[in-house]
Write an enzyme that holds these catalytic residues in place. Structure first.
Site, short mmCIF file in Angstrom:
data_model
loop_
_atom_site.label_atom_id
_atom_site.label_comp_id
_atom_site.label_asym_id
_atom_site.label_seq_id
_atom_site.Cartn_x
_atom_site.Cartn_y
_atom_site.Cartn_z
N ASP A 117 0.85 -1.19 0.00
CA ASP A 117 0.00 0.00 0.00
C ASP A 117 0.88 1.24 0.00
OD1 ASP A 117 -2.53 1.28 0.05
OD2 ASP A 117 -2.30 1.70 2.17
N HIS A 124 -3.87 14.24 0.31
CA HIS A 124 -4.10 13.40 1.48
C HIS A 124 -2.95 13.54 2.47
CE1 HIS A 124 -5.14 9.96 3.95
NE2 HIS A 124 -3.99 9.39 3.68
N GLU A 191 -10.45 4.01 3.31
CA GLU A 191 -9.51 4.71 2.45
C GLU A 191 -9.88 4.38 1.02
OE1 GLU A 191 -5.50 3.79 3.56
OE2 GLU A 191 -5.61 4.96 5.42
N GLU A 193 -9.19 3.99 -2.57
CA GLU A 193 -7.96 3.78 -3.31
C GLU A 193 -8.23 3.10 -4.65
OE1 GLU A 193 -4.65 2.13 -1.26
OE2 GLU A 193 -5.29 2.86 0.72
N ASP A 225 -9.12 0.31 1.62
CA ASP A 225 -8.18 -0.18 2.62
C ASP A 225 -8.65 0.30 3.99
OD1 ASP A 225 -5.98 -1.72 3.22
OD2 ASP A 225 -4.60 -0.04 3.18
N ARG A 229 -8.09 3.74 12.95
CA ARG A 229 -7.19 4.88 13.20
C ARG A 229 -6.64 4.89 14.63
NH1 ARG A 229 -5.79 6.61 8.19
NH2 ARG A 229 -7.64 7.01 6.91
N GLN A 232 -4.03 2.10 14.98
CA GLN A 232 -2.84 2.46 14.20
C GLN A 232 -2.02 3.54 14.90
OE1 GLN A 232 -3.69 3.57 10.15
NE2 GLN A 232 -1.60 4.16 9.72
N LYS A 245 -4.33 -1.99 10.16
CA LYS A 245 -4.59 -2.05 8.72
C LYS A 245 -4.79 -3.46 8.20
CE LYS A 245 -4.18 0.96 6.24
NZ LYS A 245 -5.18 1.89 5.69
N THR A 249 -8.87 -5.64 3.56
CA THR A 249 -8.76 -4.75 2.40
C THR A 249 -9.76 -5.26 1.38
OG1 THR A 249 -6.40 -4.32 2.77
CG2 THR A 249 -7.26 -3.90 0.56
N GLU A 352 -10.04 12.67 7.10
CA GLU A 352 -9.95 14.00 6.49
C GLU A 352 -11.30 14.69 6.43
OE1 GLU A 352 -7.19 13.79 2.83
OE2 GLU A 352 -7.87 11.75 3.23
#
Length: 403
Positions: A117, A124, A191, A193, A225, A229, A232, A245, A249, A352
Site C-alpha cells: 500500500d 491526502h 480509504e 484507493e 483499505d 485509526r 494504528q 490495517k 482490504t 480528512e
C-alpha cells in the site's frame, strides 16, 4: 433484455469488458467471466466453443493463469472478446453462455500474492500532516517528494466486494490516558484507493524500469483499505501500520484491463522536486489515470475523489517497489494510497472529511465522525472512454459488523 443489447451509454459496454470470477447457483465451480452490461459471459466456455487458442487459460477458477500469460495474450484475448460480443454471427453460439449478474455469485477474481500500500496523494498527505503535526513547518515529511512512500500489508485478508467487515480489536491509547486499553476500534475508517494487479513476474535482483509498467501490470480495480485509526496511532511507531490495517482490504469483483483505459490516461501533477533517474518520468508516456471516484456511506455520497490528482503514478510505484531487487509475483496487488483532491468534497477518508472527528458528517441517518456498526460503504468510479463513452469500474462495498 438479451445480453448483447446493451443500452447506449452503459459504462460496461463492449468498450470495457472487465474480468471477474463467478459461480452459478447449485455449484461450487468457479470460472472466469467478462462483464457486458448486466450480464457475465462464461469466457472459458466461449473460448472453447469458438476455438480460441487461449481456451486453456480462460477455463480456470481464477484469473492468475491469464495474468501470467503476458501482454501479447492479454491483447489477443481482449481483441477476440470484443469481436465475440460485437459480431452478430457469434450471437447464437454465445447467448446461452451469458448469465444475468443478479443470478451469479462473484468471487475474489485472482489469488493475491503480495500486497503493498502506497501514500501517493499529496492532498491526502498534507491533510494528514496538518491533522497530526499542526505546528510543523511543512505538513509533508522530508522524503515525500523524493519517493513513493509505502508499506507491505497482509495479502491473506484481501476480500472481494460484498464481504462484511468485522470491527477490529486492538490496543489503543488516547494522549490523555495513562495506559493502553484493549477493545474494538472506535475510530474505524475507510480509504478510497485504486489497486493495480500484477500479471507477469520479475526476476529477483532485477528492478522493473518505468517503461516496463504495462508489460507487468494487467489492470486495476477499486480498493477500500479499511483503517482502525486509533489502533494504528498507538502501534505504528516505529515500524508502521500493523493490526490497524491488516484486518481487511476490500477490492472489486471486476478487474479492468489497462487496455480499456487508453482514453483515461493523463499526465500527473507538475513535480516540484527533481527526481532520481529511476523515478524520472519526464520522457515517459503519461502515467496518470483520470478516474472519477465516488464514496457513499449508507447510500449517501460523501466524497468524490479525483484520481488524476495523484502525485506518484502506478508506474513510479512499481519502479520504486522493485528498485532494491525485490521480485514481482503473479497476483501481486498494490494500492495507490488514499485518493484525495484539493477540496473538502474530494477527501478520500473520514479522517480528512471530519478532520479527525472534529467536524462530523451530517448524514440522513445521523452524524458520523467514524464508522458505526451496520454502516455500509460503497466506492464506485468511471473513466473517460472512446467516443465519449464512460468506462465503469466495478464497485467495492463492505458493511461493518460489530466486533
Amino acid at each position: 433484455m438479451p445480453p448483447f443489447d446493451v443500452p447506449e451509454g452503459d459504462p460496461f459496454g463492449p468498450h470495457n469488458l472487465p474480468y471477474g470470477v463467478f459461480s452459478i447457483p447449485g455449484t461450487q465451480e468457479r470460472t472466469v467471466g467478462v462483464r457486458l452490461g448486466d450480464h457475465v459471459l462464461d469466457v472459458g466456455a466461449a473460448a472453447h466453443a469458438l476455438g480460441s487458442p487461449y481456451a486453456s487459460l480462460l477455463a480456470r477458477p481464477t484469473l492468475n493463469p491469464l495474468l501470467a500469460a503476458g501482454r501479447t495474450a492479454w491483447s489477443d484475448v481482449r481483441r477476440a472478446l470484443t469481436a465475440w460480443v460485437t459480431v452478430p454471427s457469434h450471437r447464437d453460439t454465445l447467448e446461452p453462455l451469458f448469465h444475468p449478474l443478479s443470478s451469479v455469485t462473484l468471487h475474489l477474481p485472482f489469488e493475491v500474492a503480495d500486497y503493498v500500500d502506497f501514500y501517493a496523494s499529496e492532498n491526502h498527505a498534507r491533510n494528514v500532516g496538518q491533522i497530526f503535526r499542526p505546528d510543523a513547518e511543512d505538513s509533508l515529511t522530508p522524503n515525500w517528494k523524493h519517493l513513493p512512500i509505502g508499506y507491505h500489508g497482509r495479502s491473506g485478508t484481501v476480500v472481494v466486494s460484498g464481504t462484511d467487515i468485522g470491527r477490529p480489536s486492538g490496543q489503543r491509547k488516547a494522549p490523555t490516558d495513562t495506559a493502553p486499553v484493549f477493545g474494538p476500534s472506535v475510530r474505524l475508517d475507510i480509504e478510497a484507493e485504486v489497486g493495480f494487479v500484477v500479471g507477469v513476474p520479475s526476476e529477483l535482483g532485477r528492478p522493473v524500469p518505468l517503461g516496463d509498467f504495462r508489460e507487468h501490470v494487467f489492470g486495476l480495480c477499486l480498493l477500500n483499505d479499511w483503517s482502525a485509526r486509533d489502533v494504528q496511532a498507538w502501534e505504528y511507531v516505529p515500524l508502521g501500520p500493523f493490526l490497524g490495517k491488516s484486518f481487511a482490504t476490500s477490492v472489486s469483483a471486476w478487474i479492468t484491463p489497462l487496455d480499456a483505459l487508453e482514453e483515461a490516461r493523463v499526465a500527473p501533477p507538475q513535480r516540484t522536486h527533481e527526481l532520481l533517474p529511476y523515478l524520472d518520468d519526464t520522457n515517459e508516456e503519461p502515467g496518470g489515470y483520470d478516474l472519477r471516484i465516488s464514496v457513499a456511506v449508507n447510500g449517501h455520497v460523501v466524497s468524490e475523489p479525483p484520481f488524476s490528482t495523484m502525485y506518484w503514478t502506478a508506474a513510479q510505484q512499481l519502479a520504486h517497489m522493485t528498485v532494491n531487487g525485490a521480485s514481482l509475483r503473479t497476483g501481486d496487488l498494490y494500492g495507490s494510497g488514499t485518493v484525495s483532491g484539493p477540496t473538502e468534497r474530494e477527501r478520500g477518508s473520514l479522517l480528512e472529511l471530519t478532520w479527525n472527528g472534529r467536524d462530523p458528517l451530517e448524514l440522513p441517518d445521523g452524524k458520523r465522525a467514524f464508522l458505526e456498526d451496520g454502516d455500509e460503504v460503497t466506492l464506485t468510479a468511471w473513466a473517460p472512454g472512446p467516443d465519449g463513452t464512460r468506462v465503469g469500474l466495478g464497485e467495492v462495498t463492505g458493511r461493518v459488523l460489530a466486533g
